[in-house]
Design a protein around this motif. Structure first.
Motif, short mmCIF file in Angstrom:
data_model
loop_
_atom_site.label_atom_id
_atom_site.label_comp_id
_atom_site.label_asym_id
_atom_site.label_seq_id
_atom_site.Cartn_x
_atom_site.Cartn_y
_atom_site.Cartn_z
N SER A 20 52.94 29.40 37.62
CA SER A 20 51.96 28.42 37.14
C SER A 20 52.45 26.99 37.38
O SER A 20 52.33 26.49 38.49
CB SER A 20 51.62 28.67 35.67
N ASP A 41 48.62 31.06 31.53
CA ASP A 41 47.36 31.73 31.91
C ASP A 41 47.51 32.59 33.15
O ASP A 41 46.56 32.74 33.93
CB ASP A 41 46.25 30.68 32.12
N GLU A 42 48.66 33.18 33.34
CA GLU A 42 48.93 33.95 34.56
C GLU A 42 50.03 34.98 34.27
O GLU A 42 50.97 34.71 33.54
CB GLU A 42 49.36 33.00 35.67
N GLY A 60 50.98 37.00 37.14
CA GLY A 60 51.27 37.46 38.50
C GLY A 60 52.75 37.52 38.84
O GLY A 60 53.13 38.18 39.81
N LYS A 65 44.07 40.93 32.49
CA LYS A 65 43.86 40.31 33.80
C LYS A 65 42.49 39.65 33.89
O LYS A 65 42.36 38.53 34.40
CB LYS A 65 44.03 41.36 34.90
N ARG A 66 41.46 40.33 33.41
CA ARG A 66 40.10 39.77 33.44
C ARG A 66 40.02 38.51 32.57
O ARG A 66 39.42 37.50 32.96
CB ARG A 66 39.08 40.79 32.94
N LEU A 100 41.85 35.55 34.20
CA LEU A 100 41.11 35.06 35.37
C LEU A 100 39.97 34.15 34.93
O LEU A 100 39.74 33.08 35.51
CB LEU A 100 40.57 36.24 36.17
N LYS A 101 39.26 34.54 33.87
CA LYS A 101 38.17 33.72 33.35
C LYS A 101 38.71 32.40 32.80
O LYS A 101 38.11 31.33 33.00
CB LYS A 101 37.44 34.49 32.25
N ARG A 124 41.35 30.78 33.76
CA ARG A 124 41.76 29.91 34.87
C ARG A 124 40.58 29.30 35.61
O ARG A 124 40.72 28.30 36.31
CB ARG A 124 42.62 30.70 35.86
N GLY A 125 39.41 29.91 35.47
CA GLY A 125 38.28 29.56 36.32
C GLY A 125 37.83 28.12 36.26
O GLY A 125 37.31 27.60 37.25
N ASN A 148 49.77 28.16 43.05
CA ASN A 148 48.51 28.89 42.94
C ASN A 148 47.42 27.88 42.60
O ASN A 148 47.38 27.37 41.48
CB ASN A 148 48.62 29.96 41.85
N GLU A 205 44.49 28.07 41.67
CA GLU A 205 43.72 28.41 40.47
C GLU A 205 44.34 27.82 39.22
O GLU A 205 43.68 27.70 38.19
CB GLU A 205 43.64 29.93 40.29
#
Length: 271
Positions: free
Chosen positions: A3, A30-31, A33, A79-80, A83-84, A86-87, A118, A120
């Motif tokens: 991040s 918020d990640e 990965g 994960k979902r 992702l939201k 970070r959007g 990243n 995002e």
């Protein structure tokens, strides 16, 4: 980090181990990965590992960070949710750049992207690094003070996850939710009390007590709060970069012996 840090998970693990850390968690914003890389790097450096993340939450019009520890890094629900969360960062970053351009700082969005692993996850920290590199400020602390806090030209608020959602993503994935650096938020005593009560009602179980974002007096204050609310206590450096962080990995004092360390709640999740 994946991040807003400047070091890779592997470099962080090596630094942590070199500083005597025995149990480590990578808590990217918020990640998640970087979790598998971080776990492998911890093992390679002789450390034990707990999965981690730091989720941005909006509570009482303030951004609050909720750390998750010991969760399943492959959990689909988390994960979902992340992702939201970070959007909205890309649009917010464009607005921040427009605000900075109005006071004569041009090319900030493109400049900030140069510090992002990243896209995002573009954040105020990446803008701060660009403003230091460009000579607009001498360090990132000056950048935040002049440009990136509420009422300043580059500040744009963002609506993050709800407290309920963040805690549930963590707990549903088998982890423990922790309020990060509670002393950093500009809450009244009543607002902080409401945060702790609601957090606990949703299943949150710990607060950070000893952290690079707290003063020694706040170590004592939040140790008392942990006991008052029957929270476990966490200890974390809040380390982002060798050049920017108040405290290096592994250099904080220990938790008070009267507190329940959060990692004791997670013994079956330590890798």
């Amino acid at each position: 980090m994946v991040s807003d840090g400047t070091l890779t998970p592997e470099a962080l693990a090596e630094r942590a181990a070199g500083n005597g850390v025995e149990l480590w968690a990578l808590t990217d914003h918020d990640e998640i990965g970087g979790q598998h890389r971080a776990a492998a790097a911890a093992r390679a450096n002789g450390m034990k590992y707990l999965t981690g993340t730091e989720i941005s939450v909006t509570f009482a019009n303030e951004t609050v960070h909720i750390v998750g520890l010991g969760f399943d890094p492959d959990d689909a629900g988390m994960k979902r949710g992340l992702l939201k969360t970070r959007g909205g960062r890309g649009a917010r970053a464009q607005e921040m750049a427009a605000g900075l351009a109005k006071v004569g700082i041009h090319g900030a969005y493109e400049g900030a992207l140069g510090f992002v692993g990243n896209p995002e996850l573009i954040s105020r920290t990446h803008f701060a690094r660009f403003l230091v590199e460009s000579g607009a400020c001498k360090d990132t602390h000056e950048v935040f003070r002049k440009y990136l806090t509420e009422g300043k030209p580059g500040y744009v608020p963002h609506r993050w996850a709800s407290l309920r959602d963040a805690v549930h993503w963590i707990t549903d994935a088998g982890g423990v939710a922790v309020i990060a650096h509670p002393g950093r938020y500009k809450f009244t005593a009543n607002e902080e009390y409401a945060l702790f009560l609601e957090f606990k009602a949703h299943g949150g179980r710990a607060i950070e007590v000893v952290t690079g974002s707290h003063t020694p007096a706040e170590y004592v204050e939040y140790a008392d709060k942990a006991l008052e609310f029957d929270f476990a206590a966490s200890r974390g450096s809040d380390f982002h970069s060798p050049d920017e962080s108040h405290t290096d990995l592994g250099k904080l004092p220990p938790l008070s012996g009267q507190l329940m360390p959060v990692w004791e709640l997670l013994e079956d999740r330590i890798q």
